[in-house]
Design an enzyme around this catalytic site. Structure first.
Site, PDB file in Angstrom:
ATOM      1  N   TYR A   1       0.733  -1.191   0.054  1.00  0.00           N
ATOM      2  CA  TYR A   1      -0.031   0.210  -0.032  1.00  0.00           C
ATOM      3  C   TYR A   1       0.879   1.161   0.018  1.00  0.00           C
ATOM      4  CZ  TYR A   1      -3.665  -3.055   1.630  1.00  0.00           C
ATOM      5  OH  TYR A   1      -4.542  -4.224   1.594  1.00  0.00           O
TER       6      TYR A   1
ATOM      7  N   HIS B   1       0.368 -11.888   1.771  1.00  0.00           N
ATOM      8  CA  HIS B   1      -0.750 -10.964   1.044  1.00  0.00           C
ATOM      9  C   HIS B   1      -1.709 -11.659   0.133  1.00  0.00           C
ATOM     10  CE1 HIS B   1      -1.466  -6.585   0.110  1.00  0.00           C
ATOM     11  NE2 HIS B   1      -2.943  -7.411   0.095  1.00  0.00           N
TER      12      HIS B   1
HETATM   13  N1  LIG Z   1      -5.826  -8.622   1.421  1.00  0.00           N
HETATM   14  C1  LIG Z   1      -6.011  -8.209   0.395  1.00  0.00           C
HETATM   15  O1  LIG Z   1      -5.589  -8.646  -0.729  1.00  0.00           O
HETATM   16  C2  LIG Z   1      -6.911  -6.983   0.362  1.00  0.00           C
HETATM   17  C3  LIG Z   1      -7.553  -6.563  -0.862  1.00  0.00           C
HETATM   18  C4  LIG Z   1      -8.281  -5.543  -0.808  1.00  0.00           C
HETATM   19  C5  LIG Z   1      -8.718  -4.698   0.217  1.00  0.00           C
HETATM   20  N2  LIG Z   1      -7.961  -5.098   1.470  1.00  0.00           N
HETATM   21  C6  LIG Z   1      -8.175  -4.267   2.661  1.00  0.00           C
HETATM   22  O2  LIG Z   1      -9.480  -3.889   3.010  1.00  0.00           O
HETATM   23  C7  LIG Z   1      -9.646  -2.780   3.297  1.00  0.00           C
HETATM   24  C8  LIG Z   1     -11.207  -2.221   2.723  1.00  0.00           C
HETATM   25  O3  LIG Z   1     -11.338  -2.846   1.440  1.00  0.00           O
HETATM   26  P1  LIG Z   1     -11.552  -1.791   0.209  1.00  0.00           P
HETATM   27  O4  LIG Z   1     -10.783  -0.562   0.557  1.00  0.00           O
HETATM   28  O5  LIG Z   1     -11.190  -2.618  -1.100  1.00  0.00           O
HETATM   29  O6  LIG Z   1     -13.024  -1.693   0.267  1.00  0.00           O
HETATM   30  P2  LIG Z   1     -14.136  -1.235   1.195  1.00  0.00           P
HETATM   31  O7  LIG Z   1     -13.798  -0.911   2.555  1.00  0.00           O
HETATM   32  O8  LIG Z   1     -15.604  -2.394   1.098  1.00  0.00           O
HETATM   33  O9  LIG Z   1     -14.800   0.206   0.492  1.00  0.00           O
HETATM   34  C9  LIG Z   1     -14.040   1.265   0.354  1.00  0.00           C
HETATM   35  C10 LIG Z   1     -14.806   2.382  -0.536  1.00  0.00           C
HETATM   36  O10 LIG Z   1     -16.085   2.601   0.018  1.00  0.00           O
HETATM   37  C11 LIG Z   1     -16.256   3.926   0.255  1.00  0.00           C
HETATM   38  N3  LIG Z   1     -16.897   4.340   1.630  1.00  0.00           N
HETATM   39  C12 LIG Z   1     -16.357   4.181   2.803  1.00  0.00           C
HETATM   40  N4  LIG Z   1     -17.354   4.139   3.770  1.00  0.00           N
HETATM   41  C13 LIG Z   1     -18.460   4.458   3.333  1.00  0.00           C
HETATM   42  C14 LIG Z   1     -19.807   4.511   3.452  1.00  0.00           C
HETATM   43  N5  LIG Z   1     -20.242   4.633   4.833  1.00  0.00           N
HETATM   44  N6  LIG Z   1     -20.881   4.868   2.688  1.00  0.00           N
HETATM   45  C15 LIG Z   1     -20.549   4.587   1.317  1.00  0.00           C
HETATM   46  N7  LIG Z   1     -19.224   4.701   1.028  1.00  0.00           N
HETATM   47  C16 LIG Z   1     -18.322   4.375   1.823  1.00  0.00           C
HETATM   48  C17 LIG Z   1     -14.830   4.501   0.234  1.00  0.00           C
HETATM   49  O11 LIG Z   1     -14.912   5.840  -0.261  1.00  0.00           O
HETATM   50  P3  LIG Z   1     -14.692   7.114   0.610  1.00  0.00           P
HETATM   51  O12 LIG Z   1     -13.079   7.117   0.697  1.00  0.00           O
HETATM   52  O13 LIG Z   1     -14.922   8.178  -0.352  1.00  0.00           O
HETATM   53  O14 LIG Z   1     -15.439   7.118   1.743  1.00  0.00           O
HETATM   54  C18 LIG Z   1     -14.089   3.702  -0.523  1.00  0.00           C
HETATM   55  O15 LIG Z   1     -14.414   4.026  -1.962  1.00  0.00           O
HETATM   56  C19 LIG Z   1      -8.659  -2.027   2.194  1.00  0.00           C
HETATM   57  O16 LIG Z   1      -8.682  -0.721   2.430  1.00  0.00           O
HETATM   58  C20 LIG Z   1      -7.374  -2.755   2.753  1.00  0.00           C
HETATM   59  O17 LIG Z   1      -7.171  -2.451   4.027  1.00  0.00           O
HETATM   60  C21 LIG Z   1      -7.092  -6.215   1.359  1.00  0.00           C
END
Ligand SMILES: NC(=O)c1ccc[n+]([C@@H]2O[C@H](COP(=O)([O-])OP(=O)(O)OC[C@H]3O[C@@H](n4cnc5c(N)ncnc54)[C@H](OP(=O)(O)O)[C@@H]3O)[C@@H](O)[C@H]2O)c1
Length: 281
Positions: A54, A112
């Site tokens: 990241y 990862h």
């Molecule tokens: N291990 C892996 O391979 C892997 C892969 C993917 C993700 N991850 C981890 O999981 C975390 C979360 O997953 P993600 O980032 O893919 O997706 P997520 O948390 O499901 O969604 C994030 C998105 O939703 C929006 N959002 C946040 N709160 C909201 C709300 N209350 N209402 C509406 N929209 C909202 C955010 O926009 P705004 O910023 O505009 O609020 C952002 O665009 C990542 O940040 C990372 O740490 C790990």
């Protein structure tokens, strides 16, 4: 006005106390990352998810120190990228993570993604050594399928406490969740609000209206109510408290069933990065 969270419940997985709510930080960079981490901790979040990939571990560490919350009170997860899975590389990569975080250990260190190019036995051996050397309090994996989880557990001399994978109502992960449960492995849901796509979903919005909650809160509640750890990401400080206000209501049996029925075949949002066994069941 941001509301403070009083306490975030935690689950116990093989001796690891993992707060059920964490802050995801993928794609958060620079000042924004440091500020969101700082504010999340001030509000009561006690779990932060980052990764060497990241490119924000420095800022995560900065936000943590700026928050004034004691390092020991925060559960920090980071992840090693698969190109660093050769044993010597893995240890060096883990040490680099700690330098960037300015921390003497992480709470949880994950592989990862699986990397079929390097024998899993070697990588797991190196991960266990990193734990024994005190660089990580706990170790685990991410994006591991059912057969891979079984293999990793067989190879590991140290407890593997979690598997972090994509998990939200639009994707049926019941088999992978069951396999983790059978082995005492905690499920950590990434993309738990389907990257924001839950907003506007009629079922989630309708259930939310009955509880005075948003679709996102209903979605996160659906997961934590099954003891699944959630790590929603936001770049907006004002959304931090919305995503945390999920411990003051509960969903009924029929509501849980309606949400589970939202799963669809094309529900996966994150593409597999490294090739290998694609059998997610
Ligand atoms: N291990 C892996 O391979 C892997 C892969 C993917 C993700 N991850 C981890 O999981 C975390 C979360 O997953 P993600 O980032 O893919 O997706 P997520 O948390 O499901 O969604 C994030 C998105 O939703 C929006 N959002 C946040 N709160 C909201 C709300 N209350 N209402 C509406 N929209 C909202 C955010 O926009 P705004 O910023 O505009 O609020 C952002 O665009 C990542 O940040 C990372 O740490 C790990």
């Amino acid at each position: 006005m941001q509301e403070n969270i009083t306490t975030v419940p935690a689950i116990d997985a093989k001796g690891a106390r993992i707060p059920l709510l964490g802050l995801g930080t993928w794609d958060l960079r620079g000042r924004t990352c440091a500020r969101v981490v700082e504010q999340a901790l001030r509000l009561g979040y006690r779990h932060i998810d980052t990764a060497e990939m990241y490119d924000n571990e420095r800022e995560v560490g900065e936000g943590l120190r700026a928050s004034g919350v004691k390092r020991n009170d925060v559960f920090v997860t980071t992840k090693i990228w698969p190109s660093h899975f050769a044993p010597r590389e893995l240890e060096r990569a883990a040490r680099d993570c700690l330098v960037r975080l300015r921390s003497s250990e992480v709470d949880l260190l994950l592989l990862h993604w699986p990397n079929p190019q390097i024998p899993l036995a070697e990588t797991i051996g190196a991960l266990c050594k990193v734990k024994r050397d005190g660089l990580a309090r706990h170790i685990g994996v991410s994006n591991f399928t059912v057969p891979l989880i079984d293999e990793a557990l067989r190879l590991s001399s140290e407890p593997l406490v979690c598997n972090q994978f994509e998990c939200h109502p639009f994707l049926d992960q019941s088999k992978l969740i069951a396999a983790c449960r059978e082995n005492g492995v905690a499920v950590v849901a990434y993309s738990p609000i389907a990257k924001g796509r839950v907003r506007g979903d009629e079922t989630l919005t309708g259930i939310g209206a009955a509880h005075k909650k948003t679709a996102g809160q209903v979605c996160l509640r659906f997961l934590v109510q099954q003891d699944i750890v959630v790590i929603p990401r936001t770049s907006k400080v004002e959304r931090l408290s919305e995503n945390a206000a999920i411990f003051d209501f509960s969903l009924g049996k029929s509501e849980m069933a309606s949400i589970a029925a939202l799963a669809r075949r094309d529900g996966r949002l994150v593409n597999v990065v490294f090739s290998g066994p694609q059998d997610w069941d």
